[in-house]
Design a protein around this motif. Structure first.
Motif, PDB file in Angstrom:
ATOM      1  N   ILE A 299      38.815  48.911  54.752  1.00  0.00           N
ATOM      2  CA  ILE A 299      39.557  48.796  53.381  1.00  0.00           C
ATOM      3  C   ILE A 299      39.291  48.177  52.512  1.00  0.00           C
ATOM      4  O   ILE A 299      38.508  47.125  52.419  1.00  0.00           O
ATOM      5  CB  ILE A 299      40.754  47.546  54.197  1.00  0.00           C
ATOM      6  N   SER A 300      39.251  47.944  51.247  1.00  0.00           N
ATOM      7  CA  SER A 300      38.434  47.696  50.166  1.00  0.00           C
ATOM      8  C   SER A 300      40.001  47.382  48.868  1.00  0.00           C
ATOM      9  O   SER A 300      40.625  48.227  48.143  1.00  0.00           O
ATOM     10  CB  SER A 300      37.836  48.345  49.275  1.00  0.00           C
ATOM     11  N   PHE A 301      39.915  45.828  48.634  1.00  0.00           N
ATOM     12  CA  PHE A 301      41.050  45.603  48.075  1.00  0.00           C
ATOM     13  C   PHE A 301      39.922  44.617  46.380  1.00  0.00           C
ATOM     14  O   PHE A 301      39.576  44.224  46.337  1.00  0.00           O
ATOM     15  CB  PHE A 301      41.587  44.272  48.009  1.00  0.00           C
ATOM     16  N   GLY A 302      40.711  45.875  45.015  1.00  0.00           N
ATOM     17  CA  GLY A 302      39.897  45.473  44.099  1.00  0.00           C
ATOM     18  C   GLY A 302      40.472  44.447  43.326  1.00  0.00           C
ATOM     19  O   GLY A 302      41.557  44.951  43.275  1.00  0.00           O
ATOM     20  N   TYR A 303      40.263  43.648  42.541  1.00  0.00           N
ATOM     21  CA  TYR A 303      40.613  42.860  41.123  1.00  0.00           C
ATOM     22  C   TYR A 303      40.621  42.236  39.627  1.00  0.00           C
ATOM     23  O   TYR A 303      39.009  41.881  40.296  1.00  0.00           O
ATOM     24  CB  TYR A 303      41.825  41.689  41.652  1.00  0.00           C
ATOM     25  N   LYS A 304      40.604  42.914  39.164  1.00  0.00           N
ATOM     26  CA  LYS A 304      39.855  43.012  37.772  1.00  0.00           C
ATOM     27  C   LYS A 304      40.600  42.220  36.740  1.00  0.00           C
ATOM     28  O   LYS A 304      41.398  42.673  36.223  1.00  0.00           O
ATOM     29  CB  LYS A 304      39.252  44.006  36.960  1.00  0.00           C
ATOM     30  N   ALA A 305      40.370  40.131  36.604  1.00  0.00           N
ATOM     31  CA  ALA A 305      40.961  39.546  36.003  1.00  0.00           C
ATOM     32  C   ALA A 305      41.012  39.294  34.810  1.00  0.00           C
ATOM     33  O   ALA A 305      41.750  39.894  33.890  1.00  0.00           O
ATOM     34  CB  ALA A 305      40.868  38.016  37.279  1.00  0.00           C
ATOM     35  N   ASN A 306      39.860  39.676  34.433  1.00  0.00           N
ATOM     36  CA  ASN A 306      39.734  39.861  32.557  1.00  0.00           C
ATOM     37  C   ASN A 306      37.958  40.752  32.830  1.00  0.00           C
ATOM     38  O   ASN A 306      37.575  40.549  33.558  1.00  0.00           O
ATOM     39  CB  ASN A 306      40.136  38.737  32.167  1.00  0.00           C
ATOM     40  N   ASP A 307      38.018  40.422  31.371  1.00  0.00           N
ATOM     41  CA  ASP A 307      36.401  40.705  31.403  1.00  0.00           C
ATOM     42  C   ASP A 307      35.260  39.932  31.766  1.00  0.00           C
ATOM     43  O   ASP A 307      34.036  40.520  31.534  1.00  0.00           O
ATOM     44  CB  ASP A 307      36.216  41.005  29.899  1.00  0.00           C
ATOM     45  N   LYS A 308      35.884  38.727  32.062  1.00  0.00           N
ATOM     46  CA  LYS A 308      34.733  37.953  32.922  1.00  0.00           C
ATOM     47  C   LYS A 308      34.757  37.956  34.122  1.00  0.00           C
ATOM     48  O   LYS A 308      33.445  37.580  34.759  1.00  0.00           O
ATOM     49  CB  LYS A 308      34.611  36.190  32.621  1.00  0.00           C
ATOM     50  N   HIS A 309      35.530  38.224  34.966  1.00  0.00           N
ATOM     51  CA  HIS A 309      35.716  38.422  36.570  1.00  0.00           C
ATOM     52  C   HIS A 309      36.549  39.097  36.800  1.00  0.00           C
ATOM     53  O   HIS A 309      37.136  39.840  36.412  1.00  0.00           O
ATOM     54  CB  HIS A 309      36.804  36.570  36.407  1.00  0.00           C
ATOM     55  N   SER A 310      35.632  39.492  37.913  1.00  0.00           N
ATOM     56  CA  SER A 310      36.398  40.205  39.234  1.00  0.00           C
ATOM     57  C   SER A 310      36.048  40.335  40.553  1.00  0.00           C
ATOM     58  O   SER A 310      34.903  39.473  40.406  1.00  0.00           O
ATOM     59  CB  SER A 310      35.304  41.602  38.745  1.00  0.00           C
ATOM     60  N   PHE A 311      36.806  40.718  40.935  1.00  0.00           N
ATOM     61  CA  PHE A 311      36.675  40.011  42.390  1.00  0.00           C
ATOM     62  C   PHE A 311      36.686  41.995  43.567  1.00  0.00           C
ATOM     63  O   PHE A 311      37.702  42.964  43.195  1.00  0.00           O
ATOM     64  CB  PHE A 311      37.677  39.446  43.163  1.00  0.00           C
ATOM     65  N   ASN A 312      36.704  41.630  44.638  1.00  0.00           N
ATOM     66  CA  ASN A 312      36.451  43.265  45.759  1.00  0.00           C
ATOM     67  C   ASN A 312      36.840  42.244  47.216  1.00  0.00           C
ATOM     68  O   ASN A 312      35.982  40.969  47.028  1.00  0.00           O
ATOM     69  CB  ASN A 312      35.022  43.321  45.279  1.00  0.00           C
ATOM     70  N   PHE A 313      37.857  42.448  47.847  1.00  0.00           N
ATOM     71  CA  PHE A 313      37.282  42.087  49.456  1.00  0.00           C
ATOM     72  C   PHE A 313      37.340  43.400  50.384  1.00  0.00           C
ATOM     73  O   PHE A 313      38.046  44.751  49.924  1.00  0.00           O
ATOM     74  CB  PHE A 313      38.682  41.546  49.891  1.00  0.00           C
ATOM     75  N   LEU A 314      36.355  43.755  51.214  1.00  0.00           N
ATOM     76  CA  LEU A 314      36.474  44.860  52.353  1.00  0.00           C
ATOM     77  C   LEU A 314      36.105  44.889  53.419  1.00  0.00           C
ATOM     78  O   LEU A 314      35.678  43.347  54.166  1.00  0.00           O
ATOM     79  CB  LEU A 314      34.913  45.406  51.682  1.00  0.00           C
ATOM     80  N   LEU A 315      36.692  44.802  54.388  1.00  0.00           N
ATOM     81  CA  LEU A 315      36.877  44.907  55.807  1.00  0.00           C
ATOM     82  C   LEU A 315      36.433  46.619  56.094  1.00  0.00           C
ATOM     83  O   LEU A 315      37.218  47.585  55.674  1.00  0.00           O
ATOM     84  CB  LEU A 315      37.688  44.841  56.187  1.00  0.00           C
ATOM     85  N   THR A 316      35.482  46.511  56.665  1.00  0.00           N
ATOM     86  CA  THR A 316      34.868  47.310  57.334  1.00  0.00           C
ATOM     87  C   THR A 316      34.664  47.587  59.106  1.00  0.00           C
ATOM     88  O   THR A 316      34.183  46.598  59.679  1.00  0.00           O
ATOM     89  CB  THR A 316      34.454  48.818  56.630  1.00  0.00           C
TER      90      THR A 316
END
Length: 903
Positions: A299-316
């Protein structure tokens, strides 16, 4: 004034009309020399005009000038620039444009932690590297472990498959898995206690890996780690840019069945995206008594807040259980078949295995990529893993077996465990006799852990030519180890007796006993959530805490055709052991041990011209010993023989590339001092005396060689050649010379970690085993059409020596060849033919080669005494090898078939 205005407007209109009607078109077809490349980006240099290729690789782009240059890009391939000229209003067809594959580029994904996942392509200084993409992983792995994807890589040897599902292992340049760094999206995943990899915990990797990059030798990891053999980067799919997914089902020999479903939402307008994969597999195993079953989830959740910040949570994770096979004498296989196994039996007609591995190890990580400025980036991953499970085995002296006559030797030997007789004997015992000396049960050896860590890397460009990386690597790990009852086999309880240790680790006082009456199953889901009470544990119960802190930094210079780098790291490891079972309370905490280590790497490259380049790298490591080598015989006694291992690595390489041919040649020399080599074997005689201890048939003996020195040198060659667009050749060769040097202290212990024997031995000139020192192979891919393709791989393994630890005279196994083949058929379906239905058939070892894949234990020569003669004179050899040697035969002919729908 009005007249002037009208003239200007008229002129402007004429200019616009002239411009519009003078536009021409540039068309063509983009391929990789084998088939069409849909989705390739086509742009006119210096303008905003552009287009992309369709499903057949065709494109059309409007040209606003009579001449210019097209810039064609496609991830996974090198950028290509093509000049064009076009007449007013006309169309110019450039025909077929072939892009050159770049094996080091990534596929089109949102890669999280890019500053942490240090890939060879991002490092301008070349290294010896092989990149295996998702498509190849899916076609080559089939029903095998993900290690099958490495078999066509120079200096990589895959062994151990015959042990059961997930029991394979790999060696890189002759160094085993504990000496190769394995990373998942920049997160270290080697075991903290012993550095080992257990592939059964990663059975879903072939589904979730977008690509795997094998960096041989010094590697390019930015972490404060000292990998000797190399670095293997697993990069997962993360959250894809585009919406899509797949459903697949696979079947294979020995009733193997696997079903997988995956979906990703793509990055939506709000910046969020999710990717999910679930699978289930089960099979009987190639060897008898090696059944297995498991699941995998991602399971991978990604979020690109803006051009400076991006986040990703992964569970496997990949919860699984599989029954296991251990090494056997060659004579056993010759008598009962290559798939012989005697680790199982029947109780009231129901199958029971004595040896089952079961484990569930979820891994979670949270990535944050922060673009601070055009010159500076920060990447951070916070991660955790929780492992629960272990392996079963025999416990007690009341084991009974069913014997049969071996057709090869004519002698009677154990073929099955007689669980009916064991149950009958156990049921007849009085409560006071339900002890180790008189009964038998199946125990589970539990190996649980909780691991937390953070890795962060800051990358900044100091000027046009110099970039700088700096970061931290922090980890804390707690492992717990104990035994519990899995199956009482007719006992109503079990009395566990021990004598506690005190000062100087000596046993003292009277016996301590406790009555155990609870058992736990081998279900990996249950093992993760259920925990047994302390008073229900048997044989041992201890834990350890390992803390790790590291700093690393790198300077890289690049200008014109010259590049160079300097990398350094320093780390401290803290170890402490806690034994609440075998020690009096006041002595349960061991001495705390701290070890400081460091490494320094440097290198440079020179690009002679577009086709030729050279590189050279050097590195020195002072690497701390693993936890399992610090404390003697699994007690709190600190091992005085361990010290930092010292490694000096030197390597150089040459790369050559033209339109349809590319090749690389690498040379390496790695010297390694003060290392520890371990091996194990199974007692095959009815009884055997090691030191002063009498062991029984089936007992395990572990051997450690301390203070070992090794010298590994070798050459590696790999190439890709495309004589025409439908045919692609790939080849590799590696020639190694891996030897032990000097003397070694040898220690042998039993399965309960009791010391059996210690001696000083001369190992100078002895050959390093467990991996073929010379390998070569050739592969071909043929595209009959865009729907049908065939592939063939042939490999030869030579100078493969037994896995016998550090000894002077090792045993060389016979050379063998393997040939694998596959066929793929694709149907393009759905709107715009963007979806595919693919059918894949793979057959491994198509000529059913009979070969020894590995031998272990003390080598027995063909000239060794047997009765009044020798093994050779008695005809008791197999291809020149005495049949009393222990090991595995490799798999015979196997197959798998996969149906997959991509949408």
């Amino acid at each position: 004034m009005k007249t002037m205005k009208n003239w200007l407007l008229t002129g402007l209109m004429l200019l616009v009309v002239s411009t519009v009607f003078s536009q021409g078109k540039v068309t063509g077809t983009i391929t990789d020399g084998q088939g069409a490349l849909p989705g390739a980006n086509v742009a006119i240099k210096g303008t905003t005009a552009g287009s992309s290729s369709d499903i057949d690789g065709k494109f059309s782009v409007d040209a606003t000038a009579n001449s210019g240059e097209l810039v064609i890009t496609y991830l996974g391939f090198e950028t290509k620039t093509v000049k064009f000229s076009v007449s007013n209003g006309g169309t110019t067809n450039l025909g077929t444009i072939i892009l050159t594959s770049d094996s080091n580029q990534l596929e089109e994904i949102v890669v999280v932690g890019r500053g942490l996942i240090d890939l060879a392509k991002e490092r301008k200084t070349p290294i010896a590297v092989s990149t295996i993409k998702a498509a190849e992983i899916q076609t080559k792995v089939g029903a095998a472990d993900v290690t099958q994807a490495f078999v066509n890589t120079p200096s990589v040897y895959v062994a151990g498959q015959a042990g059961g599902f997930g029991d394979s292992r790999i060696s890189v340049r002759g160094f085993q898995q504990d000496n190769t760094a394995f990373l998942l999206n920049g997160q270290p995943i080697n075991g903290m206690e012993d550095g080992k990899m257990y592939w059964s915990n990663w059975s879903g990797m072939s589904d979730i890996a977008n690509f795997i990059q094998v960096q041989r030798g010094l590697g390019s990891s930015k972490l404060a780690i000292s990998s000797v053999g190399g670095t293997v980067n697993f990069v997962t799919k993360a959250t894809d840019k585009k919406e899509g997914g797949f459903i697949s089902t696979s079947t294979a020999n020995n009733d193997y069945l696997k079903t997988t479903a995956a979906y990703n939402s793509g990055i939506m307008k709000n910046g969020f995206g999710v990717s999910v994969l679930l699978s289930h597999w089960q099979g009987d195993g190639y060897n008898k008594g090696t059944f297995g079953q498991g699941q995998s989830y991602f399971i991978s959740f990604g979020y690109k807040a803006n051009d400076k910040h991006s986040f990703n949570f992964l569970l496997t994770g990949a919860p699984q259980w599989h029954d296991q096979n251990f090494t056997k004498k060659i004579s056993d296989y010759l008598g009962f078949g290559r798939n012989y196994n005697n680790n199982y039996g029947y109780l009231n007609g129901q199958y029971i295995s004595e040896r089952t591995n079961f484990y569930h190890k979820p891994v979670a990580n949270f990535n944050w990529d922060y673009k601070i400025s055009d010159k500076t980036d920060l990447s951070t991953v916070v991660y955790a893993s929780w492992g629960r499970g272990g392996g079963t085995g025999n416990y007690g002296s009341g084991k009974k077996s069913i014997s049969e006559v071996n057709p090869y030797t004519g002698l009677s030997q154990s073929t099955y465990i007689d669980f009916d007789q064991i149950y009958s004997n156990n049921s007849a015992l009085a409560d006071a006799d339900q002890t180790f000396a008189k009964s038998y049960l199946i125990r589970s050896s539990m190996n649980n852990h909780a691991w937390y860590g953070v890795v962060s890397n800051l990358k900044t460009k100091l000027n046009e030519n110099i970039s700088f990386n700096a970061g931290i690597d922090l980890r804390t790990y707690k492992g717990t180890h104990y035994r519990q009852v899995n199956n009482f086999l007719g006992l109503t309880s079990f009395t566990d007796v021990r004598k506690l240790r005190g000062a100087n680790h000596l046993t003292q006082g009277s016996n301590v006993s406790q009555i155990v009456n609870k058992s736990m199953s081998t279900d990996p889901w249950g093992a993760f959530f259920n925990k047994i009470d302390n008073n229900q544990k048997i044989d041992y119960d201890y834990s350890e805490k390992i803390s790790y802190g590291g700093l690393f930094g790198q300077l890289e210079y690049s200008k014109d055709n010259l590049s160079a780098f300097l990398q350094a790291s320093v780390s401290n490891q803290s170890h402490q052991r806690f034994d609440v079972y075998d020690y009096l309370p006041e002595f349960k905490d061991s001495e705390k041990v701290n070890n400081l280590g460091f490494n320094v790497k440097t290198g440079g490259s020179f690009k002679i011209n577009e086709s030729n380049s050279l590189y050279v790298n050097a590195g020195y490591y002072s690497r701390q010993p693993y936890h399992d080598n610090i404390y003697l015989n699994f007690t709190n006694e600190v091992n005085p023989l361990t010290s930092n291992e010292k490694i000096l690595g030197l390597e150089a390489g040459y790369n050559f590339k033209i339109n349809n041919f590319s090749a690389s040649l690498n040379a390496y020399r790695t010297s390694w001092e003060d290392r520890v080599v371990s091996s194990s074997r199974v007692v095959t005689a009815l009884t055997e005396t090691v030191g002063t201890t009498v062991l029984a048939q089936g007992d395990l003996v572990y051997k450690s060689n301390l203070g070992v020195q090794q010298l590994h040198t070798g050459l590696e060659l790999d190439f890709v050649y495309k004589p025409f667009k439908e045919l692609n050749f790939k080849g590799f060769a590696s020639i190694g010379d891996w030897k032990y040097k000097g003397n070694s202290t040898t220690r042998e212990t039993d399965e309960n970690q009791n010391l059996l024997k210690e001696s000083l031995v001369d190992v100078d000139g002895g050959r390093v085993g467990d991996a073929a020192q010379t390998t070569w192979g050739l592969g071909a891919d043929y595209f009959l059409s865009k729907n049908v393709s065939f592939d063939l791989d042939w490999r030869t393994y030579d100078k493969l020596y037994a896995n016998s630890g550090a000894i002077k005279e090792n045993l060389m196994l016979p050379t063998y060849d393997l040939v694998d083949a596959g066929a793929t058929y694709k149907m393009f379906v759905g709107k715009n033919k963007q979806n595919t239905v693919s059918f894949r058939l793979t057959m491994n070892n198509i000529f059913d080669e009979v070969y020894l894949s590995e031998l272990s234990g003390t080598p027995i020569k063909a000239s060794a005494t047997l009765g009044s003669g020798t093994y050779e004179s008695a005809g008791r050899t197999y291809k020149g090898i005495a049949d009393a040697n222990q090991g595995y035969f490799g798999f015979g002919r196997t197959w798998n078939f996969t149906l997959r729908y991509n949408f």
